[in-house]
Enzyme design. Structure first.
Site, PDB file in Angstrom:
ATOM      1  N   HIS A 173      -6.252   2.543  -3.471  1.00 18.27           N
ATOM      2  CA  HIS A 173      -5.158   1.742  -4.197  1.00 18.27           C
ATOM      3  C   HIS A 173      -5.629   0.334  -4.791  1.00 18.27           C
ATOM      4  CE1 HIS A 173      -1.934   4.306  -2.059  1.00 18.27           C
ATOM      5  NE2 HIS A 173      -2.668   5.054  -2.792  1.00 18.27           N
ATOM      6  N   GLU A 227      -4.270  -2.390  -4.367  1.00 13.85           N
ATOM      7  CA  GLU A 227      -4.072  -3.605  -3.404  1.00 13.85           C
ATOM      8  C   GLU A 227      -5.317  -3.551  -2.547  1.00 13.85           C
ATOM      9  OE1 GLU A 227       0.089  -1.664  -3.830  1.00 13.85           O
ATOM     10  OE2 GLU A 227      -2.022  -1.149  -4.246  1.00 13.85           O
ATOM     11  N   CYS A 247       2.007   0.662  -0.562  1.00 13.70           N
ATOM     12  CA  CYS A 247       2.331   1.749   0.261  1.00 13.70           C
ATOM     13  C   CYS A 247       2.151   1.204   1.836  1.00 13.70           C
ATOM     14  CB  CYS A 247       1.411   2.895   0.082  1.00 13.70           C
ATOM     15  SG  CYS A 247      -0.212   2.519   0.686  1.00 13.70           S
ATOM     16  N   CYS A 303      -1.591   0.008   2.489  1.00 12.09           N
ATOM     17  CA  CYS A 303      -1.791  -1.376   1.728  1.00 12.09           C
ATOM     18  C   CYS A 303      -1.114  -2.355   2.379  1.00 12.09           C
ATOM     19  CB  CYS A 303      -1.437  -1.197   0.290  1.00 12.09           C
ATOM     20  SG  CYS A 303      -2.588  -0.239  -0.713  1.00 12.09           S
TER      21      CYS A 303
END
Length: 193
Positions: free
Chosen positions: A120, A122, A148, A151
């Site tokens: 992801h 992040e 999410c 993260c």
């Protein structure tokens, strides 16, 4: 002759005053134009928050994910520390080349994230900072989407203090743990939404 020189001096004085008045008017006009240009610039100049969220959208354009383009920017003291976008780890084929396993298996968004070859945005922003020895404690994360759960846990442990995001992500548990950890979570509406 004395009268003529007196008249001539009066004429020159009138001309000088007239020139001064014209110069004064020109200066006034120039100052007004500069003020208008400054005001227009202030109106079109983005706030810091707008600036960094727009950069996150630009970073997202590098994403190779077939489902969702996400960008993240870590900022401290109005300085960019690192950026990240979602995609496969370095030296691996991108999803746009090999396809999306999650799509093939019809896995809904926000579920079974371990079945994905990508990281992801992040995660990539935090990893990039760590890779180059950049401390992100106390930073603000600007992200195109809500983080999410995975993260969010990384964000908490990295010491990031605030998240400003735009798009939704179907993960209420992520919001809960961020709130429990005392991380400020701000959803920013899109400008032309």
């Amino acid at each position: 002759m004395r009268d003529a020189s007196c008249v001539l001096r009066k004429e020159r004085s009138k001309e000088a005053r007239s020139r001064e008045a014209r110069n004064y008017e020109m200066n006034e006009t120039n100052e007004m134009n500069q003020m208008n240009e400054t005001n227009e610039m202030k109106e079109s100049r983005p706030s810091w928050e707008e600036y960094f969220i727009e950069i996150a959208h630009l970073v997202a354009s590098r994403s190779t994910c077939l489902r969702r383009k996400v960008g993240a920017v870590l900022v401290k003291d109005k300085r960019i520390l690192s950026t990240g976008y979602n995609g496969a780890p370095r030296n691996l084929a991108h999803c746009e080349e090999v396809g999306c396993l999650r799509n093939k298996l019809k896995i809904p968004s926000g579920q079974r994230q371990e079945i994905c070859r990508g990281l992801h945005a992040e995660q990539n922003a935090i990893i990039q900072a760590a890779l180059y020895g950049i401390n992100v404690k106390g930073a603000i994360l600007y992200c195109t989407h809500q983080p999410c759960i995975t993260c969010s846990k990384m964000i908490i442990n990295a010491g990031i203090k605030k998240i400003i995001f735009q798009g939704k992500y179907p993960d209420p548990l992520a919001r809960e743990i961020l709130e429990e950890a005392g991380i400020e979570l701000i959803k920013r509406e899109k400008e032309n939404a």
